[in-house]
Design a protein around this motif. Sequence first.
Motif, PDB file in Angstrom:
ATOM      1  N   PRO A   1      51.826  41.449  20.879  1.00 36.18           N
ATOM      2  CA  PRO A   1      51.454  42.849  21.039  1.00 36.18           C
ATOM      3  C   PRO A   1      51.562  43.609  19.716  1.00 36.18           C
ATOM      4  O   PRO A   1      52.589  43.537  19.044  1.00 36.18           O
ATOM      5  N   GLN A   2      50.475  44.288  19.375  1.00 35.60           N
ATOM      6  CA  GLN A   2      50.407  45.089  18.160  1.00 35.60           C
ATOM      7  C   GLN A   2      50.616  46.549  18.511  1.00 35.60           C
ATOM      8  O   GLN A   2      49.950  47.062  19.419  1.00 35.60           O
ATOM      9  N   PRO A   3      51.516  47.238  17.799  1.00 31.59           N
ATOM     10  CA  PRO A   3      51.642  48.682  18.039  1.00 31.59           C
ATOM     11  C   PRO A   3      50.305  49.364  17.790  1.00 31.59           C
ATOM     12  O   PRO A   3      49.607  49.050  16.825  1.00 31.59           O
ATOM     13  N   SER A   4      49.926  50.226  18.687  1.00 28.66           N
ATOM     14  CA  SER A   4      48.641  50.924  18.551  1.00 28.66           C
ATOM     15  C   SER A   4      48.776  52.315  19.151  1.00 28.66           C
ATOM     16  O   SER A   4      49.818  52.677  19.682  1.00 28.66           O
ATOM     17  N   GLU A   5      47.704  53.053  19.066  1.00 26.03           N
ATOM     18  CA  GLU A   5      47.700  54.396  19.635  1.00 26.03           C
ATOM     19  C   GLU A   5      46.399  54.581  20.405  1.00 26.03           C
ATOM     20  O   GLU A   5      45.331  54.189  19.946  1.00 26.03           O
ATOM     21  N   ALA A   6      46.511  55.158  21.580  1.00 28.29           N
ATOM     22  CA  ALA A   6      45.330  55.434  22.402  1.00 28.29           C
ATOM     23  C   ALA A   6      45.623  56.684  23.225  1.00 28.29           C
ATOM     24  O   ALA A   6      46.759  56.886  23.682  1.00 28.29           O
ATOM     25  N   ARG A   7      44.627  57.503  23.376  1.00 31.25           N
ATOM     26  CA  ARG A   7      44.755  58.758  24.140  1.00 31.25           C
ATOM     27  C   ARG A   7      45.889  59.649  23.610  1.00 31.25           C
ATOM     28  O   ARG A   7      46.501  60.396  24.372  1.00 31.25           O
ATOM     29  N   GLY A   8      46.221  59.485  22.331  1.00 32.26           N
ATOM     30  CA  GLY A   8      47.252  60.303  21.721  1.00 32.26           C
ATOM     31  C   GLY A   8      48.673  59.808  21.947  1.00 32.26           C
ATOM     32  O   GLY A   8      49.633  60.489  21.581  1.00 32.26           O
ATOM     33  N   TYR A   9      48.836  58.628  22.526  1.00 35.54           N
ATOM     34  CA  TYR A   9      50.160  58.080  22.801  1.00 35.54           C
ATOM     35  C   TYR A   9      50.321  56.723  22.124  1.00 35.54           C
ATOM     36  O   TYR A   9      49.358  55.989  21.918  1.00 35.54           O
ATOM     37  N   HIS A  10      51.587  56.381  21.823  1.00 35.16           N
ATOM     38  CA  HIS A  10      51.898  55.072  21.257  1.00 35.16           C
ATOM     39  C   HIS A  10      51.849  54.026  22.368  1.00 35.16           C
ATOM     40  O   HIS A  10      52.136  54.315  23.521  1.00 35.16           O
ATOM     41  N   GLY A  11      51.514  52.812  21.971  1.00 38.16           N
ATOM     42  CA  GLY A  11      51.485  51.733  22.939  1.00 38.16           C
ATOM     43  C   GLY A  11      51.305  50.397  22.250  1.00 38.16           C
ATOM     44  O   GLY A  11      51.568  50.261  21.052  1.00 38.16           O
TER      45      GLY A  11
ATOM     46  N   ARG B   1      48.637  46.834  21.976  1.00 37.04           N
ATOM     47  CA  ARG B   1      47.374  46.134  22.240  1.00 37.04           C
ATOM     48  C   ARG B   1      47.668  44.634  22.242  1.00 37.04           C
ATOM     49  O   ARG B   1      48.364  44.132  21.362  1.00 37.04           O
ATOM     50  N   VAL B   2      47.149  43.950  23.235  1.00 39.69           N
ATOM     51  CA  VAL B   2      47.351  42.511  23.383  1.00 39.69           C
ATOM     52  C   VAL B   2      45.999  41.843  23.567  1.00 39.69           C
ATOM     53  O   VAL B   2      45.146  42.343  24.300  1.00 39.69           O
ATOM     54  N   GLU B   3      45.805  40.708  22.878  1.00 40.13           N
ATOM     55  CA  GLU B   3      44.606  39.885  23.071  1.00 40.13           C
ATOM     56  C   GLU B   3      45.048  38.536  23.610  1.00 40.13           C
ATOM     57  O   GLU B   3      46.033  37.964  23.128  1.00 40.13           O
TER      58      GLU B   3
ATOM     59  N   THR C   1      45.004  47.513  26.111  1.00 39.00           N
ATOM     60  CA  THR C   1      45.999  48.378  25.472  1.00 39.00           C
ATOM     61  C   THR C   1      46.703  49.183  26.553  1.00 39.00           C
ATOM     62  O   THR C   1      46.051  49.784  27.412  1.00 39.00           O
ATOM     63  N   ALA C   2      48.027  49.178  26.499  1.00 41.90           N
ATOM     64  CA  ALA C   2      48.835  49.999  27.409  1.00 41.90           C
ATOM     65  C   ALA C   2      49.625  50.989  26.567  1.00 41.90           C
ATOM     66  O   ALA C   2      50.084  50.657  25.471  1.00 41.90           O
ATOM     67  N   VAL C   3      49.767  52.197  27.075  1.00 46.61           N
ATOM     68  CA  VAL C   3      50.467  53.250  26.326  1.00 46.61           C
ATOM     69  C   VAL C   3      51.713  53.713  27.070  1.00 46.61           C
ATOM     70  O   VAL C   3      51.864  53.484  28.272  1.00 46.61           O
ATOM     71  N   ILE C   4      52.588  54.363  26.297  1.00 46.11           N
ATOM     72  CA  ILE C   4      53.825  54.919  26.829  1.00 46.11           C
ATOM     73  C   ILE C   4      53.733  56.436  26.676  1.00 46.11           C
ATOM     74  O   ILE C   4      53.745  56.948  25.564  1.00 46.11           O
TER      75      ILE C   4
ATOM     76  N   PRO D   1      63.969  55.062  33.618  1.00 48.55           N
ATOM     77  CA  PRO D   1      62.929  55.015  32.580  1.00 48.55           C
ATOM     78  C   PRO D   1      61.549  55.462  33.067  1.00 48.55           C
ATOM     79  O   PRO D   1      60.787  56.075  32.320  1.00 48.55           O
ATOM     80  N   THR D   2      61.242  55.197  34.341  1.00 52.03           N
ATOM     81  CA  THR D   2      59.928  55.594  34.865  1.00 52.03           C
ATOM     82  C   THR D   2      59.806  57.106  35.016  1.00 52.03           C
ATOM     83  O   THR D   2      58.697  57.632  35.109  1.00 52.03           O
ATOM     84  N   THR D   3      60.950  57.797  35.068  1.00 50.45           N
ATOM     85  CA  THR D   3      60.939  59.260  35.134  1.00 50.45           C
ATOM     86  C   THR D   3      60.772  59.867  33.749  1.00 50.45           C
ATOM     87  O   THR D   3      60.223  60.946  33.599  1.00 50.45           O
ATOM     88  N   MET D   4      61.212  59.125  32.728  1.00 53.02           N
ATOM     89  CA  MET D   4      61.144  59.635  31.358  1.00 53.02           C
ATOM     90  C   MET D   4      59.849  59.264  30.638  1.00 53.02           C
ATOM     91  O   MET D   4      59.373  60.008  29.792  1.00 53.02           O
ATOM     92  N   PHE D   5      59.288  58.102  30.981  1.00 56.92           N
ATOM     93  CA  PHE D   5      58.089  57.621  30.301  1.00 56.92           C
ATOM     94  C   PHE D   5      57.177  56.930  31.309  1.00 56.92           C
ATOM     95  O   PHE D   5      57.619  56.081  32.075  1.00 56.92           O
ATOM     96  N   SER D   6      55.898  57.277  31.267  1.00 57.56           N
ATOM     97  CA  SER D   6      54.919  56.621  32.106  1.00 57.56           C
ATOM     98  C   SER D   6      54.196  55.552  31.296  1.00 57.56           C
ATOM     99  O   SER D   6      53.864  55.778  30.125  1.00 57.56           O
ATOM    100  N   VAL D   7      53.970  54.401  31.883  1.00 56.39           N
ATOM    101  CA  VAL D   7      53.254  53.297  31.216  1.00 56.39           C
ATOM    102  C   VAL D   7      51.973  53.022  32.005  1.00 56.39           C
ATOM    103  O   VAL D   7      52.024  52.857  33.214  1.00 56.39           O
ATOM    104  N   TYR D   8      50.851  52.987  31.300  1.00 53.67           N
ATOM    105  CA  TYR D   8      49.584  52.691  31.976  1.00 53.67           C
ATOM    106  C   TYR D   8      48.577  52.138  30.982  1.00 53.67           C
ATOM    107  O   TYR D   8      48.733  52.252  29.773  1.00 53.67           O
ATOM    108  N   LEU D   9      47.528  51.527  31.515  1.00 48.97           N
ATOM    109  CA  LEU D   9      46.467  50.974  30.678  1.00 48.97           C
ATOM    110  C   LEU D   9      45.598  52.102  30.131  1.00 48.97           C
ATOM    111  O   LEU D   9      45.219  52.996  30.871  1.00 48.97           O
ATOM    112  N   ALA D  10      45.318  52.012  28.841  1.00 48.26           N
ATOM    113  CA  ALA D  10      44.475  53.042  28.221  1.00 48.26           C
ATOM    114  C   ALA D  10      43.112  52.480  27.845  1.00 48.26           C
ATOM    115  O   ALA D  10      42.149  53.226  27.712  1.00 48.26           O
ATOM    116  N   GLU D  11      43.022  51.192  27.635  1.00 51.49           N
ATOM    117  CA  GLU D  11      41.741  50.558  27.263  1.00 51.49           C
ATOM    118  C   GLU D  11      41.629  49.226  27.967  1.00 51.49           C
ATOM    119  O   GLU D  11      42.590  48.524  28.124  1.00 51.49           O
TER     120      GLU D  11
END
Length: 197
Positions: free
Chosen positions: A105-115, A117-119, A144-147, A187-197
Amino acid sequence: MQGDQGQTLPLYIWLTGILLLAALAFFAFAQGAAVRGTTQTAADAAALAAAQQARDDLITALGDGVTEGDDWLAWLDGELPEVTSAGAAAQELAAANEATVIAGPQPSEARGYHGYRVEVRSIGTVGDSVIPGTETMRAEAAATAVIEPLCDYDPDADPEEPVELDCDGQVVEIDPDDFDPDVLPDPTTMFSVYLAE
């Protein structure tokens, strides 16, 4: 009349052969689509696993930052921790979905959030078919999933003083001089994790 019927027999055989070949080619494309779909599912799962593991590591880094007097408020903005076991989590979920991680997993940014990217690449191939080369073809996919941080706080807050957090409706006060890690919400109350791409 019999001669005419004899001439149509090769035409029927030829048309039947063409239809059979077309059906086999369609089956090969369907096999390829199934492998691509499974591989995309593996990429999605791997990216989500990496981001979820990073979220857990982020909570640990946040707690450490509070006790060590660091600028722990930066962690609330979703800054990714430098040391994380996101790679192992991504590989585990990719393998569970018949794929292997080839990048990330490479650190990336999508939709303005850090996350992250995995291939991934499928472990299995498309398989034998009438189309040459499919027996060695593997599918590749990326996700790509973001936090997304869910906690709000006063932008002028001092990390060395008590700070009130509003984490998706749950209010928590963090006092660096009297910090108990158990006071942090799930942790789920403090940060949401979801697919961005």
